[in-house]
Motif scaffolding. Structure first.
Motif, mmCIF file in Angstrom:
data_model
loop_
_atom_site.group_PDB
_atom_site.id
_atom_site.type_symbol
_atom_site.label_atom_id
_atom_site.label_comp_id
_atom_site.label_asym_id
_atom_site.label_seq_id
_atom_site.Cartn_x
_atom_site.Cartn_y
_atom_site.Cartn_z
ATOM 1 N N VAL A 193 62.123 37.827 -45.868
ATOM 2 C CA VAL A 193 61.448 36.613 -46.313
ATOM 3 C C VAL A 193 62.366 35.422 -46.080
ATOM 4 C CG1 VAL A 193 60.432 35.412 -48.288
ATOM 5 C CG2 VAL A 193 60.206 37.899 -48.096
ATOM 6 N N VAL A 194 61.884 34.408 -45.352
ATOM 7 C CA VAL A 194 62.641 33.180 -45.138
ATOM 8 C C VAL A 194 62.592 32.383 -46.434
ATOM 9 C CG1 VAL A 194 62.798 31.029 -43.825
ATOM 10 C CG2 VAL A 194 62.152 33.165 -42.675
ATOM 11 N N VAL A 195 63.778 32.047 -46.988
ATOM 12 C CA VAL A 195 63.831 31.360 -48.280
ATOM 13 C C VAL A 195 64.316 29.921 -48.191
ATOM 14 C CG1 VAL A 195 64.100 33.467 -49.633
ATOM 15 C CG2 VAL A 195 66.126 32.292 -48.796
ATOM 16 N N THR A 196 64.663 29.451 -46.999
ATOM 17 C CA THR A 196 65.099 28.064 -46.870
ATOM 18 C C THR A 196 63.911 27.142 -47.028
ATOM 19 O OG1 THR A 196 64.881 28.198 -44.470
ATOM 20 C CG2 THR A 196 67.077 28.549 -45.390
ATOM 21 N N GLU A 197 64.205 25.924 -47.431
ATOM 22 C CA GLU A 197 63.138 24.950 -47.620
ATOM 23 C C GLU A 197 62.527 24.586 -46.278
ATOM 24 O OE1 GLU A 197 63.948 21.669 -50.154
ATOM 25 O OE2 GLU A 197 65.389 22.818 -51.320
ATOM 26 N N ASP A 198 61.278 24.211 -46.319
ATOM 27 C CA ASP A 198 60.576 23.788 -45.106
ATOM 28 C C ASP A 198 60.969 22.359 -44.793
ATOM 29 O OD1 ASP A 198 57.693 25.527 -46.308
ATOM 30 O OD2 ASP A 198 59.207 26.229 -44.902
ATOM 31 N N GLU A 199 62.153 22.191 -44.265
ATOM 32 C CA GLU A 199 62.643 20.859 -43.937
ATOM 33 C C GLU A 199 62.231 20.508 -42.510
ATOM 34 O OE1 GLU A 199 66.813 21.284 -44.403
ATOM 35 O OE2 GLU A 199 66.706 21.461 -46.581
ATOM 36 N N GLU A 200 61.962 19.244 -42.327
ATOM 37 C CA GLU A 200 61.681 18.761 -40.983
ATOM 38 C C GLU A 200 62.981 18.779 -40.198
ATOM 39 O OE1 GLU A 200 58.900 17.443 -39.314
ATOM 40 O OE2 GLU A 200 57.757 18.389 -40.918
ATOM 41 N N PRO A 201 62.988 19.306 -38.984
ATOM 42 C CA PRO A 201 64.220 19.263 -38.211
ATOM 43 C C PRO A 201 64.583 17.812 -37.901
ATOM 44 C CG PRO A 201 62.406 20.119 -36.903
ATOM 45 C CD PRO A 201 61.894 19.918 -38.298
#
Length: 162
Positions: free
Chosen positions: A146-154
């Motif tokens: 499971v990807v747990v990093t925030e959905d940040e805009e690159p």
């Protein structure tokens, strides 16, 4: 019943309903419940876990991965050392490994000091432990698939023109 398929489905979604499992496996709910219970009793299914992104909570949390060098015993090899290490609730995972060290231990604590105290006061003194190498986890990107990093805009770079 296709037990391997049942295991794969549960591995990907442990919260799936019995009704949905029965539909996917083309079995009755009773057969699915009985098979699942037997697999749990035989310790083939060993637990169901939740992946938590502790960075998004207001709770202190520290995780470390520790390499442990150990001396095997004549009759039991590494099993007695592993049994001693696994007794501690701070230990969330323990693996016998190939490579430079015999064990890989994952420790959970509230602070770096708490983890360091565990290593120095509980882990290192265990009979058979030769050395430890502690690596603190700074950031988690993916846990148990499971990807747990925030959905940040690159970050987008501006176009530079002469």
């Amino acid at each position: 019943m296709d037990e391997l398929k049942l295991l794969h489905v549960l591995e990907n979604d442990p919260r799936i309903s019995i009704t949905d499992l029965a539909d996917i496996l083309n079995e009755t709910e009773e057969v699915v419940v009985r098979t699942k219970r037997r697999l749990e009793d035989e310790k083939i299914i060993c637990g169901y876990h939740t992946v938590i992104n502790w960075d998004k909570t207001n709770r202190d949390h520290c995780m470390a991965i520790i390499e442990v060098g150990a001396q095997p015993e004549r009759e039991s090899g590494y099993d007695n050392v592993a049994a001693e290490i696994s007794k501690y609730p701070e230990v969330s995972s323990l693996y016998l490994m190939s490579g430079k060290s015999e064990f890989m231990v994952v420790i959970q604590g509230k602070t770096m000091r708490e983890v360091a105290d565990f290593v120095g006061q509980k882990l290192a003194p265990i009979e058979g432990v030769k050395h430890t190498i502690t690596c603190f986890v700074l950031k988690q990107y993916k846990v148990e698939g499971v990807v747990v990093t925030e959905d940040e805009e690159p970050v987008k770079r501006l176009i530079v023109t002469p």
